[in-house]
Design an enzyme around this catalytic site. Sequence first.
Site, PDB file in Angstrom:
ATOM      1  N   GLY A   9       0.846  -1.197   0.000  1.00 24.62           N
ATOM      2  CA  GLY A   9       0.000   0.000   0.000  1.00 24.62           C
ATOM      3  C   GLY A   9       0.875   1.238   0.000  1.00 24.62           C
ATOM      4  N   ARG A  37      -1.881  -0.358  -7.557  1.00 24.01           N
ATOM      5  CA  ARG A  37      -1.772   0.414  -8.795  1.00 24.01           C
ATOM      6  C   ARG A  37      -0.704  -0.175  -9.723  1.00 24.01           C
ATOM      7  NH1 ARG A  37      -2.320   6.293  -5.820  1.00 24.01           N
ATOM      8  NH2 ARG A  37      -3.302   5.277  -4.065  1.00 24.01           N
ATOM      9  N   TYR A 141     -15.094   0.437   8.910  1.00 28.18           N
ATOM     10  CA  TYR A 141     -13.654   0.717   9.012  1.00 28.18           C
ATOM     11  C   TYR A 141     -13.204   0.590  10.468  1.00 28.18           C
ATOM     12  CZ  TYR A 141      -9.447   3.772   8.859  1.00 28.18           C
ATOM     13  OH  TYR A 141      -8.187   4.307   8.971  1.00 28.18           O
TER      14      TYR A 141
HETATM   15  C1  AKB Z   1     -10.260   8.478   8.057  1.00 31.34           C
HETATM   16  O1  AKB Z   1     -10.723   9.622   8.164  1.00 31.34           O
HETATM   17  O2  AKB Z   1     -10.909   7.497   7.702  1.00 31.34           O
HETATM   18  C2  AKB Z   1      -8.810   8.267   8.445  1.00 31.34           C
HETATM   19  C3  AKB Z   1      -8.679   7.856   9.870  1.00 31.34           C
HETATM   20  C4  AKB Z   1      -8.987   8.799  10.952  1.00 31.34           C
HETATM   21  O3  AKB Z   1      -8.302   6.745  10.123  1.00 31.34           O
HETATM   22  N1  AKB Z   1      -8.063   9.453   8.215  1.00 31.34           N
END
Ligand code: AKB
Length: 318
Positions: A9, A37, A141
């Site tokens: 990455g 990429r 996430y």
């Molecule tokens: C995001 O905004 O997703 C990242 C993070 C805070 O991990 N920059």
Amino acid sequence: MSERILVIGACGQIGTELVEALAGIYGNGNVLATDVREAGNVPDVPYRKLDVLDQKGVAQIIMEFRPHQIYHLAALLSATAEKNPKLGWQLNMDGLFYVLDAALEAGVGKVYWPSSIAAFGPNTPSLNTPQYCVMDPNTVYGISKLAGERYAEYYFKRYGLDVRSIRYPGLIGWKAAPGGGTTDYAVSIYYDALQSGHHNCFLREDTLLPMLYMPDAIRATLEMMHAPADQVKIRSSYNLSGMSFTPTQIAESIARVMPGFSISCEPDYRQAIADSWPGSIDDSHARADWGWKHQYDLDAMTADMLHNLKTVKGIGKP
Ligand code: AKB
């Protein structure tokens, strides 16, 4: 130092700057940059295309290159992962497992993997958020980052793999563009300041978030990776902090050197993500364990960002 370093990455916001710093320490020929990429944007080091979801490809490159250290940075960030939750989970989790398992198999010395303030959630104490507290992330996430932290610690304790990690706040830098994050407004605002004098922010003006300037983030990463193993006492992921500010406060910082700069706010779906994250972070463990100390505050970052965007990148020049 003649160690071999693999960066997965490498073309993203962190990777671009980390590769440059690693090449300066270990020598250009000892750093192998990889990314999904086709061609890399990381000059002067060897580059290979690698999709972290290609388990065989990951194992093969690690077996062939035999790195002493791996920096595994490939991930889908918060805003992009909310748009494609299945891919977010798959890339962030499967990718991590493929790297950890291949690193174990090949006897790699150290693995770095970033976590994030996104591992916290709405039930977390939001000011001066401690290292250990309720997490309960509510974005895909954040859930993947918390699960990854648990696995990082598990691989360390169960298999002895030297995995190290930092919970990055929002990262701001001028060298490479961020992509798909909720904190990315704090990069775009500097481009807009130079290009049009106005920024329309996708977050509410009073949204307080922890942030860090990229030179501090790169230094923190390398300092932790270079610390003796017994000083790295936390094997899930370290809280790390530099500054906290709202869109209003960063706009005021810019207006101090560019009078007339203005901001408006039109919050979108990213507001809910930001609202679930802490406003400020207690990083006393990083300070005590391996000597972390940030250098940049908001005004110092503003001065450096505007200077480099103007003079090095030519942003805002007719
Ligand atoms: C995001 O905004 O997703 C990242 C993070 C805070 O991990 N920059």
